[in-house]
Design a protein around this motif. Structure first.
Motif, PDB file in Angstrom:
ATOM      1  N   LYS A   9       0.844  -1.196   0.000  1.00  0.00           N
ATOM      2  CA  LYS A   9       0.000   0.000   0.000  1.00  0.00           C
ATOM      3  C   LYS A   9       0.876   1.241   0.000  1.00  0.00           C
ATOM      4  O   LYS A   9       1.827   1.341   0.784  1.00  0.00           O
ATOM      5  N   GLY A 199      -7.869   8.223   6.255  1.00  0.00           N
ATOM      6  CA  GLY A 199      -6.716   7.345   6.476  1.00  0.00           C
ATOM      7  C   GLY A 199      -7.021   5.875   6.229  1.00  0.00           C
ATOM      8  O   GLY A 199      -6.212   4.995   6.531  1.00  0.00           O
ATOM      9  N   ASP A 202      -4.948   2.155   4.584  1.00  0.00           N
ATOM     10  CA  ASP A 202      -4.199   1.095   5.285  1.00  0.00           C
ATOM     11  C   ASP A 202      -5.139  -0.061   5.610  1.00  0.00           C
ATOM     12  O   ASP A 202      -4.796  -1.237   5.464  1.00  0.00           O
TER      13      ASP A 202
HETATM   14 MG    MG Z   1      -2.337   7.226   6.084  1.00  0.00          MG
END
Ligand code: MG
Ligand code: ASP
Length: 448
Positions: A9, A199, A202
């Motif tokens: 990632k 975010g 992930d």
């Molecule tokens: Mg991040």
């Protein structure tokens, strides 16, 4: 049995521009086990998209935001010639983005559609960068496999549906090529776009790793692993080579911004190793989070999370009565509010919530406060920071005076310890928190 596959990632700074993308492509090229690549939106893009979802933005501002996003994409595109399949998809995506950016008000589903464009653009561009390096690759729409519920802005993945869809549509492609797909986004059972919260890429990578039974997930970011604290704050902060799943989960939850807090969940559930390293410096090492990592007792890191809300609820009628906490948590859960710290007394309870800037939705809705206000006095304090000491077997034992001595120097608004041996958390005024973290790091972590 897990396969040899690795999911890699690349975060927003790692795909911020063409040169950054080239560094990431080289990482994929050099490791033939990498079969799935998950990309974030280029740095800055999601923030623009969040602003575009806000009501108060007028037509001129919307146009400007659309242009700002497209400039970031065009700058990368200027260094590439997209193959026809990618060019067609990129153009369609741009058109859809333009059309949505014209609308003055968006509903919750349209907001998620808007937020999805950053990752969608990056995946076209990154596929081309990989192909130009000679890596056989194709772009894959993750919404075909990453299935979620309909809580737009913070959708909850459906692990079983994701695994089934991945087995049907994704795994068969992996023996032939590298598949480049989007982080952060998914789709509900009607195929409508959802997002996993800021975010969230992930988390996407870990979920996909679980769905294809990968051996490990590599999170490439702009730092060489998870540090003992934020290195911008303490120059003596050090990367931590190995962490247990429990420690890593606590660190991600309590503010080490390197990993989305939910990432560890699928990894630890399915025994998938997680590596965190820097795409700028891929050979500089990083942090391995693995099942068999055992840690020495003691504190390994100190983190902070700013913008915390402290909610204090008080109801004198509850003296010696039961059901107070149950009632409160029923309301919080009906509003999907996730609570971090809790302390209670007989007639009151104090709890903390996250109030991150640029979140995809506000954590504390007025409607929730009104419902709580019907049976208790509610007070809300802002501008607090949650500081967490994280490690193994943290105990305030007789003879271990150092922890207490450090705390004695600060004004502590609330403290939590005991539910987990992996943390000791407290709230301080936001203005003081950097100094608190520096003091803890220098006295408890640098000495060791
Ligand atoms: Mg991040
Ligand atoms: N682009 C999304 C964000 O900025 C998701 C991610 O990068 O992880 O929050």
């Amino acid at each position: 049995m897990n396969s040899q596959y690795v999911v890699a990632k690349f975060g927003g700074t790692s795909v911020a521009n063409f040169e950054a993308m080239q560094r990431c492509a080289a990482i994929v090229h050099d490791n033939p086990d990498v079969r799935v690549v998950v990309v974030s939106a280029s740095a800055g893009v999601t923030n623009h998209l969040v602003t575009l979802t806000q009501q108060k933005v007028d037509a001129a501002e919307r146009e400007a935001l659309f242009q700002s996003v497209m400039t970031i994409q065009q700058d990368i595109l200027a260094c590439l010639t997209l193959d026809t399949d990618l060019q067609a998809g990129f153009n369609d995506t741009k058109e859809a983005f333009y059309a949505l950016a014209q609308l003055p008000a968006l509903d919750a589903q349209q907001c998620d559609e808007m937020l999805s464009f950053g990752e969608r653009f990056s995946s076209y561009l990154f596929t081309q960068v990989l192909r130009d390096l000679g890596v056989t690759s194709s772009r894959f729409d993750v919404r075909q496999v990453l299935k979620t519920d309909r809580q737009f802005g913070k959708a909850v993945p459906d692990v079983a549906a994701t695994r089934d869809a991945a087995m049907a549509h994704l795994t068969p492609q992996l023996s032939e090529q590298v598949v480049v797909t989007q982080g952060f986004i998914g789709s509900d059972n009607q195929g409508q776009t959802t997002t996993l919260g800021r975010g969230g890429s992930d988390y996407s990578a870990a979920l996909l790793a679980e769905a294809i039974a990968a051996q490990s997930v590599h999170i490439w970011t702009d730092v060489v692993g998870i540090f003992s604290t934020d290195p911008r704050l303490c120059h003596k902060a050090r990367p931590i080579a190995r962490l247990s799943f429990d420690e890593a989960a606590e660190m991600a939850t309590f503010g080490a911004k390197v990993l989305h807090p939910a990432t560890i969940l699928p990894a630890s559930r399915s025994g998938i190793s997680v590596f965190v390293g820097s795409s700028r410096d891929p050979h500089a090492g990083g942090t391995w989070i693995e099942k068999n990592n055992r840690s020495e007792p003691g504190i390994r890191a100190v983190t902070q999370r700013k913008n915390q809300i402290l909610l204090t609820l008080k109801s004198p009628e509850m003296l010696l009565a039961s059901g107070f906490l149950a009632r409160i948590f029923t309301i919080l859960s009906a509003h999907n509010i996730s609570v971090d710290l809790v302390t209670t007394s007989e007639i009151s309870v104090a709890l903390t919530l996250d109030n991150a800037p640029n979140a995809t939705r506000p954590e504390l809705a007025q409607a929730c406060l009104d419902e709580l206000g019907e049976f208790c006095q509610v007070s809300v304090e802002n501008n607090l920071t949650l500081v967490a000491m994280i490690g193994s077997e943290i105990q305030l034992r007789h003879g271990e005076a150092s922890l207490m001595q450090v705390l004695a120097d600060f004004n502590i608004r609330l403290i939590c310890h005991g539910a987990s041996r992996h943390n000791l958390c407290f709230l301080v005024e936001q203005g003081e928190s950097d100094a608190v973290v520096q003091a803890i790091h220098s006295r408890l972590l640098e000495a060791a």
